[in-house]
Design an enzyme around this catalytic site. Structure first.
Site, mmCIF file in Angstrom:
data_model
loop_
_atom_site.group_PDB
_atom_site.id
_atom_site.type_symbol
_atom_site.label_atom_id
_atom_site.label_comp_id
_atom_site.label_asym_id
_atom_site.label_seq_id
_atom_site.Cartn_x
_atom_site.Cartn_y
_atom_site.Cartn_z
ATOM 1 N N GLY A 166 0.815 -1.210 0.000
ATOM 2 C CA GLY A 166 0.000 0.000 0.000
ATOM 3 C C GLY A 166 0.845 1.255 0.000
ATOM 4 O O GLY A 166 1.961 1.268 -0.533
ATOM 5 N N SER A 167 0.351 2.300 0.622
ATOM 6 C CA SER A 167 0.981 3.611 0.539
ATOM 7 C C SER A 167 2.215 3.701 1.430
ATOM 8 O O SER A 167 2.378 2.945 2.397
ATOM 9 C CB SER A 167 -0.011 4.693 0.969
ATOM 10 O OG SER A 167 -0.269 4.605 2.359
ATOM 11 N N GLY B 63 2.440 2.265 5.214
ATOM 12 C CA GLY B 63 3.485 1.257 5.347
ATOM 13 C C GLY B 63 4.533 1.647 6.371
ATOM 14 O O GLY B 63 4.991 0.813 7.163
ATOM 15 N N GLU C 161 5.552 -3.360 0.809
ATOM 16 C CA GLU C 161 5.741 -2.868 -0.556
ATOM 17 C C GLU C 161 4.976 -1.562 -0.650
ATOM 18 O O GLU C 161 3.753 -1.535 -0.510
ATOM 19 C CB GLU C 161 5.231 -3.876 -1.587
ATOM 20 C CG GLU C 161 5.496 -3.430 -3.012
ATOM 21 C CD GLU C 161 4.643 -4.170 -4.027
ATOM 22 O OE1 GLU C 161 4.112 -3.500 -4.923
ATOM 23 O OE2 GLU C 161 4.497 -5.393 -3.907
ATOM 24 N N CYS D 35 1.444 -0.565 -8.941
ATOM 25 C CA CYS D 35 2.696 -0.150 -8.312
ATOM 26 C C CYS D 35 3.847 -0.106 -9.297
ATOM 27 O O CYS D 35 4.882 0.512 -9.026
ATOM 28 C CB CYS D 35 3.037 -1.094 -7.165
ATOM 29 S SG CYS D 35 3.097 -2.842 -7.643
#
Length: 506
Positions: free
Chosen positions: A205-206, A210, A229, A266
């Site tokens: 995620g962001s 994260g 990630e 991503c």
């Protein structure tokens, strides 16, 4: 006795996972492999009903989601094959050696063992491949760790339906009770991450969320591994010769990569460095006439994209190549068409703070670079880390038959310092599910750049090494026994070889 501050519902989940951990760790790899294949088969068997739910909750297309179900099932089966091969165990055996060069050496044997219960925070943009049964979940189960999934709020009904498929398949396969759980809510996920019985965490995620979760994992009384990630802008470098050779092909591939899944990937190419004065802009504009609009995942993501897009368009020197746009319907869902902008390298440098941040949606920036610019120096100037870096070369450049080969080699070397995957003459969207894949990179692409979330090496994130010294055979894990009942690869150091170490290099 572990003192718990969890609600009764969450306590039941965590205690069940902790109770299941020893039995699950002790399951034979072949049995876990069969269970994982059973899960993959069940997932594909429920594909039509799951895709119908996913379309409604995410706005992604039926074709995209159906393909994602297949990818998720294939990834599960890949991990089953990895379990069968056993290489992931990294079994090492040093036989006892009374004549060891430093004095008598004991028998030492080392192998990787499961960490214990793991919580995985699902992603929004891949409701199958990085969600309930996605890559992190598959790796956690393959490692022999009980799995607790924190469902993403963007597709709660799909998460529940997918979890039901997983639970039934794991039970049917004879896996211990308590190896799989699903919870909802940010507070529930954070509370579980803080619990001492949880031994690792994963997240997609962001950067902001994260980092928050990674800091929680690191600040526990006993810190735990955490793989997140996070953000990536995936820079692309295109040479003048490549543009002269195939401008239309490059333009079409670029737009497909930027617009696919409404740019909510991503690995979307966020920045493309092109030679100043090239005609690629015109080729891109010509290829972008009929790009359809696509619904973004949810109102919050759509609003963030609209704000980011406005900020980029308002930056000095930025000019539209394809204007694109975003509209909001009565439910505040955002519908976007791709926006491509161009900016000179000087203006990019002057507005780096406003431009370099990821735009999560169908937007990409062309940076026009003057002749003679040191391309290798651009990476550290603008970026800390990314999942991917791409180079587009002409056929002659690819063969190393041009005068700029040293410059291009320096660029590739620079990319390897700051990305996890270097691509040539392709596009970063589309992550092949295959053993050698690397889906990770230096911060802020991930919180741990020595790991991957795709490919069979992903399993090792949820394992830890243990060595056994002078252990009787009855007390050794099967992977370390001399009779090798699992048939796994064993790196053996026999007695006597220490006296010849280094001799071949004199």
């Amino acid at each position: 006795m572990v003192e718990s501050t969890l609600s009764p519902e969450l306590e039941a989940v965590v205690s069940a996972a902790a109770a299941a951990a020893p039995a699950f760790a002790a399951t034979a790899p072949e049995d876990r492999a069969r269970a994982i294949v059973c899960v993959a088969d069940a997932l594909e068997g429920a594909s039509s009903q799951l895709v119908e739910i996913a379309m409604r909750e995410t706005g992604l297309t039926e074709a995209r989601l159906t393909g994602e179900v297949k990818r998720t099932a294939v990834q599960l089966r890949l991990f089953a094959e990895a379990l069968s091969a056993g290489d992931y165990l990294d079994a090492r055996i040093d036989h006892a050696d009374p004549a060891f060069v430093l004095g008598p050496r004991p028998d030492i044997r080392r192998v990787l063992l499961p960490l214990g219960p793991v919580i995985n925070f699902s992603a929004s943009n891949f409701p199958f491949a990085f969600s309930v049964l996605g890559g992190d979940s598959a790796a956690i189960l393959a490692a022999g760790c009980p799995l607790i999934v924190k469902a993403h709020s963007g597709h709660p009904e799909l998460s529940d339906a997918t979890a039901a498929v997983a639970r039934e398949a794991l039970a049917k396969s004879g896996m211990p009770d308590g190896v799989f759980h699903l919870v909802h809510g940010q507070q529930a996920g954070v509370a579980i991450l803080k619990d001492a019985r949880i031994k690792a965490g994963s997240f997609t995620g962001s950067i902001a969320v994260g980092r928050l979760l990674a800091d929680i994992a690191a600040s526990r009384p006993a810190p735990i591994p955490f793989f997140g990630e996070l953000g990536s802008v995936n820079p692309v470098f295109i040479t003048a010769d490549a543009i002269s050779e195939r401008a239309d092909e490059i333009a079409a591939g670029y737009l497909t990569s930027v617009s696919g899944s409404a740019g909510q990937l991503c690995t979307k190419p966020g920045f493309v460095f092109i030679p100043e004065g090239s005609h690629l802009n015109e080729a891109i504009a010509a290829a972008g006439n009929d790009l359809p609009e696509h619904r973004l995942l949810g109102p919050r993501i759509a609003q963030s994209f609209a704000e980011r897009r406005d900020a980029i368009l308002a930056s000095p020197g930025v000019r539209p190549v394809i204007a694109g746009g975003i509209r909001f319907d009565e439910q505040q869902q955002g519908w976007a068409t791709p926006t491509i902008v161009a900016v000179s390298l000087d203006d990019f440098r002057a507005s780096t703070h406003a431009l370099v941040e990821e735009a999560f949606g169908p937007l990409s920036i062309l940076v026009e670079v003057p002749a003679g610019t040191d391309l290798a120096a651009l990476m550290p100037e603008f970026y800390e880390g990314n999942l991917t870096g791409t180079v587009h070369l002409s056929a002659a450049e690819g063969a190393g038959d041009t005068e700029n080969v040293a410059e291009l080699q320096a660029l590739v070397a620079a990319l390897t310092q700051q990305v996890g995957r270097v691509l040539f003459n392709g596009w970063s969207t589309g992550v092949a599910v295959t053993p050698a894949q690397q889906h990770g990179g230096p911060w802020p692409a991930t919180t741990n750049d020595s790991s991957t979330s795709v490919g069979t090496a992903a399993i090792t994130r949820f394992l830890r090494p243990v060595a056994y010294q002078n252990a009787p055979a009855a007390f050794l894990p099967a992977a370390l026994r001399d009779d090798n009942p699992l048939g796994v690869a064993q790196a053996i150091s026999p007695a006597g070889e220490s006296h010849s170490w280094g001799a071949s290099f004199r």
